[in-house]
Design an enzyme around this catalytic site. Structure first.
Site, PDB file in Angstrom:
ATOM      1  CD  GLU A  17      71.478  78.370  27.255  1.00  0.00           C
ATOM      2  OE1 GLU A  17      71.236  78.221  28.496  1.00  0.00           O
ATOM      3  OE2 GLU A  17      71.536  79.253  26.648  1.00  0.00           O
ATOM      4  CB  CYS A  34      67.729  74.639  32.324  1.00  0.00           C
ATOM      5  SG  CYS A  34      67.890  73.308  31.270  1.00  0.00           S
TER       6      CYS A  34
END
Ligand code: FAD
Length: 1024
Positions: free
Chosen positions: A780, A814
């Site tokens: 990720e 994020c």
């Protein structure tokens, strides 16, 4: 004189309350008969009124919200009038008209009435019964041309709006009101809540000007027969929220007091509207303070609205009665049922509250209204009751309980309930009715209009059933107590408690309502009590603390020490891999049920240790209270979600095949998983990776970020305590070198990594360079997350969502918003509002509940961000610290807005509170999408638009992993919004989603020839 602070359970149990309400609802038969007769007369008057309820109501009924036309109409009405450019307006109209079948043959009677009422010239003239929806837009446009359609539709929306608005200016409204002397009036200045200081000042001026104008024309009648004004506190302060309690009390109280004094000078009725449940305590604190001011002594016009759908309504009335006695004054109290029911239910579910602050069955609200009504009547003359309702049964019940029409008033909204009250005033001598009269320009009425459309169109609403001739009068007159029956049926069976939202598979994590003072105080005390002092962390191998060089862990909040950590060297990392390899066999052989139960115990332990975890998150990670609560919840959800997923995935799956053979698909753990997590979600992402790997039967070596080892250490100990064997889970605290040693180890069976694209690539290369099995990498990484806003979007909504997406958590998520793309026609106003709202954020110690933005994680981050901002000095549109200093200690970076020429000018992820803004032309959306796609990332994407086809076009063009429409783009919920991107943003599968666990497992198919012994016994024994 000081006032007792209001206190009541935020969300009591419906059953207990129902028991009380049902008992209180009993009346003599005689009384019920009288209510029946009066209510029937009123309903019949409504139904026999020529043209039904009147053009608009008929129209609204024909296109009620349960039809797609009704929904299309609502969206059109909500958005059209604020769209400045023709191209977007046309797209919106086409989109919404195409969404409905406007040509119901069987509705032609109502249809014509409605069409003329709506004056949607296009509908009346063009759409004929029998036409198909597919060709509607085409035929309208062909006959009239788009510009005419646009003008007609705008006109229609204005008309729809003006039905509910008395005037565009206070003067216009006063003059219209002047021709209806049979009613009292309360004027309301329309608008959304203030987002900026300028908004708040503008609303204040509008209220002050309105009070002066109303006062000048108020006549000589004494109170309560004088006109008044209704005020929304959310319009008068940009941060009218519970966490900003002190600031709001300090800044808002004098504003309200000033308006109240002005109202007193004309002896008007000054009413504070009721808003959302989480603001109730705050509003009562302000009201208490305002009333305590000696300058208001002797004035009997101050009032407020109380919502009967809230479980705390009776407690509010008791508190007001006390207050009125204490100040030896009369208060005016408007009793409403409440206008934000759907919002309340959603909020309680989102926040994972223990229960709802409002009732979930409509008859419970009605029962509560009855009880509050009696309480108010009994509190006369201290309280002057004002019963706001359009429900004929409610009206008839009030008259019965009050023993006539004196000593109180009714209230209705302008544009609603006209026939009902005309009939009532004729029927009951002495009855008084006040009209709540919204005043404002067309642009400002939209949100209000939508609430009225919802009210008129909702199946549960009295207005909707009264307008429906198919509903028999008997059903309308059925009493709320008869609908409920007994206390056990007080709750709506289809609305689960927030904690049961994901049942049967798992329990939802528990959250905290910051608007509930008791809950917030309990949380703050718990956090303070467990504030970490000198926390020690170290690598843990087989549960044993490892020795090594230790270093202090400093808080980004104030640079003081939170504890120390022993850093693992390469030898320790290797030892952890060996231990994990040894522990794998036993853990993978552990039945999945036991593995799942250990994770569920961990979830419970996390909830039980919430205070300590939040304290650590705040000190070590610089996280605000709100962020910390969400993070603990996310960690809890991961534990329960992967436990549930493992149960279903690790059950052997029977595959179809020929007789005489059994085929079963099994999943098994892969071996040793290395989990490398970031500092920005030091608990949730850390545990998300680890629990997924463990649930799938892997042994785990976890390496947290070097900035946040302390909380990881706590989390690992907690998992051990929950029953995960120390041999299955090992911790390696350390920097990139330790991480490198782990990923390079020959024993690695897979890696889960969250962090930068750059480190993701290094890990990928390290794994690829090894001989031996090729193992999975679940990565990720970041993203240059964009939000596209067109001219149909609501600026206030966009502002809320942009500010939280870009600046919450100091932009260190994020998913955070990096690039805002606004249609140029609305960009100036939108960006100005966003900057104004960002200015109101408070920066400081994240442990203080009123802090919105905490520090960035470390000095390196701070320097990088400061440099980025400095390099763009000539493009800065907003800097938080322009007019005031940053907090004196700690690593604070000011929320900043930077204007770029084009979307492609942003090619790197700026991990902090920095928002970049670009403008785009309506005709060039494709170009914008190409530029956004060109940055190669694909994590979160936001769209704010009311045009479905625009949303579809954007989603089809940009394949981002998480797309959020008309909301913020952060805070993905486990199991609801599986999280993760593609392209440069990661490999997938998504965390917290149904494909995640599979990647941590190998597959095995076991085929057994069941006929091997010589024959197929199963087949042969089939019945004939
Ligand atoms: C003069 C005036 C002033 C007002 N001021 C305010 C104000 O300050 N603040 C505010 O919030 N509202 C205010 N309202 C709006 C008011 O709350 C609604 O108009 C009112 O709820 C409609 O009530 P009713 O008796 O006319 O309709 P009814 O149709 O009898 O009742 C509708 C009520 O039931 C509730 N309801 C619907 N479904 C459920 C369910 N499943 N469970 C529980 N409850 C349910 C709805 O939320 C609504 O409150 C005001 C209304 C008027 C007339």
């Amino acid at each position: 004189m000081s006032v007792r602070q209001f206190q009541a359970p935020y969300a009591g149990a419906d059953e207990v309350i129902a028991g009380r309400l049902l008992t209180a609802a009993r009346r003599p038969e005689e009384a019920e008969r009288r209510i029946d007769a009066r209510a029937r007369r009123l309903v019949e008057a409504i139904r026999s009124h020529s043209g039904g309820l009147g053009g608009i109501e008929d129209f609204l009924h024909a296109y009620s919200l349960s039809t797609k036309e009704g929904l299309a109409l609502m969206v059109l009405a909500e958005a059209l009038l604020r769209v400045p450019d023709a191209m977007t307006a046309d797209a919106l109209i086409e989109d919404k008209l195409a969404a409905g079948d406007w040509s119901h043959a069987d509705r032609s009677g109502t249809f014509l009435v409605s069409a003329s009422a709506w004056t949607l010239g296009i509908t009346a003239r063009v759409i004929q019964p029998g036409e198909t929806p597919e060709n509607i837009v085409e035929s309208i446009v062909k006959r009239l041309g788009l510009p005419t359609v646009r003008i007609a539709t705008r006109q229609a929306m204005r008309l729809l709006g003006s039905h509910f608005v008395l005037g565009q200016t206070i003067e216009e409204a006063l003059s219209r009101a002047g021709s209806h002397r049979e009613f009292r009036y309360s004027f309301d200045m329309l608008g959304e809540g203030a987002r900026t200081a300028d908004d708040a000042a503008r609303y204040f001026d509008a209220y002050a000007k309105a009070i002066a104008a109303i006062g000048a024309k108020a006549g000589n009648a004494p109170l309560p027969a004088r006109p008044g004004i209704s005020v929304k506190l959310s319009a008068l302060h940009p941060r009218y929220e519970a966490v900003s309690h002190e600031r709001v009390l300090k800044e808002l109280t004098p504003r309200v007091l000033e308006l109240a004094r002005q109202a007193k000078s004309f002896d008007l009725n000054f009413t504070v509207d009721a808003e959302e449940a989480d603001r109730l305590e705050l509003s009562l604190d302000i009201i208490g303070k305002v009333l305590a001011d000696p300058s208001l002594a002797g004035w009997e016009g101050f009032g407020l609205a109380v919502q009967a759908y809230q479980k705390r309504a009776p407690a509010v009335i008791s508190w007001l009665t006390e207050l009125a006695s204490a100040f030896d004054r009369r208060l005016m109290v408007r009793l409403v049922k409440g206008a934000y029911w759907d919002t309340e239910v959603k909020r309680a579910q989102e926040r994972g509250l223990a229960d709802y602050p409002v009732f979930t069955r409509k008859p419970m609200t009605d029962l509560s209204y009855m009880a509050c009504m009696k309480q108010l009547l009994a509190a006369r003359p201290r309280l002057y009751p004002q019963f706001a309702t359009h429900n004929a049964l409610t009206v008839a019940s009030v008259i019965e309980e009050a023993g006539g029409g004196e000593g109180y008033e009714f209230q209705r909204l302008h544009g609603m309930g006209e026939v009902l009250y005309d009939a009532l005033l004729a029927d009951v001598p002495g009855a008084a009715c006040r009209v709540y009269a919204p005043v404002g320009s067309h642009r400002e009425l939209l949100a209000y209009l939508v609430r009225r459309l919802l009210e008129n169109g909702a199946n549960s609403s009295f207005v909707a059933v009264a307008a429906d001739p198919k509903v028999p009068v008997e059903a309308i007159l059925k009493r709320p107590q008869a609908w409920i029956g007994d206390a056990a049926h007080a709750r709506h069976p289809q609305i689960p408690l927030p904690r049961d939202l994901y049942r049967p598979s798992r329990q939802n994590s528990a959250g905290v309502e910051f608007g509930d003072r008791a809950a917030l105080e309990a949380l703050a005390t718990g956090v303070k009590r467990s504030m970490p002092k000198d926390v020690q962390a170290a690598p843990l191998i087989d549960g044993k603390v490892q020795k090594g060089t230790s270093r202090p862990v400093l808080s980004p909040v104030d640079d003081t020490s939170v504890g120390t950590v022993v850093e693992a060297d390469v030898a320790t990392a290797t030892a952890a891999m060996m231990a994990a390899q040894a522990g794998f066999a036993a853990w993978t052989a552990t039945p999945v049920e036991q593995r799942a139960m250990a994770l569920e115990r961990a979830a419970d332990l996390l909830e039980a240790s919430q205070g300590r975890l939040i304290a650590l998150l705040s000190r070590e990670g610089g996280k605000t209270l709100d962020d910390s609560v969400s993070e603990v919840r996310e960690a809890v959800d991961y534990c329960r979600y992967y436990a549930a997923e493992a149960r279903s995935l690790f059950r052997p799956e029977v595959m179809p095949g020929p007789t005489g053979e059994s085929n079963e698909l099994h999943h098994r753990g892969r071996g040793v998983f290395v989990c490398i997590s970031p500092w920005n979600f030091p608990l949730a992402i850390f545990l998300g990776q680890v629990t997924a790997a463990l649930a799938a039967g892997n042994a785990v070596v976890a390496k947290p970020a070097e900035q946040t080892p302390l909380i990881a250490f706590e989390a690992v100990k907690l998992l051990h305590q929950a029953g995960v064997p120390t041999t299955a889970l090992h911790l390696v605290t350390g920097d990139g070198k330790a991480g490198g040693a782990l990923t390079a180890d020959a024993r690695v069976a897979g890696v889960a990594f969250t962090g930068s694209t750059e480190v993701g690539r290094i890990i990928n290369r390290t794994l690829a360079a090894k001989d031996g099995p090729i193992v999975p990498l679940i990565a990720e990484t970041g993203g240059i997350n964009a939000m596209i806003v067109d001219a149909t979007a609501l600026p206030e909504q966009v502002t809320d969502d942009v500010v939280s997406s870009a600046f919450r958590s100091a932009g260190q998520r994020c998913s955070a918003l990096r690039l805002l793309c606004v249609q140029e026609d609305v960009a100036d106003r939108m960006v100005e509002m966003i900057a104004g709202a960002a200015k109101e954020l408070s920066l400081g110690d994240p442990g203080d509940p009123s802090t919105h933005v905490g520090p960035v994680i470390d000095a390196e981050s701070e320097t990088r961000l400061d440099k980025w901002i400095a390099d763009k000095a000539n493009r800065i549109r907003f800097r938080w610290d322009k007019d005031r200093p940053l907090p004196p200690r700690g690593l604070f970076v000011p929320p900043t807005i930077i204007a770029l020429d084009r979307a492609r000018d942003l090619q790197e992820e700026v991990f902090g509170p920095v928002l970049h803004v670009v403008r785009w032309r309506a005709a060039e959306i494709e170009k914008l999408l190409d530029e956004i796609a060109g940055n190669g990332t694909g994590l979160t994407l936001g769209v704010h638009s009311r045009i479905d086809t625009t949303v579809e076009k954007i989603v089809a063009r940009l394949g981002n992993g998480n797309v959020y429409v008309n909301r913020n783009i952060i805070g993905a919920v486990v199991g609801t919004q599986p999280f993760g991107g593609n392209g440069l943003s990661g490999t997938g599968p998504k965390a917290g989603g149904p494909s995640y666990l599979r990647r941590f497992a190998t597959e095995q198919v076991v085929t057994i020839n069941t006929a091997a012994a010589g024959g197929n016994a199963t087949l042969l024994s089939e019945d004939v």
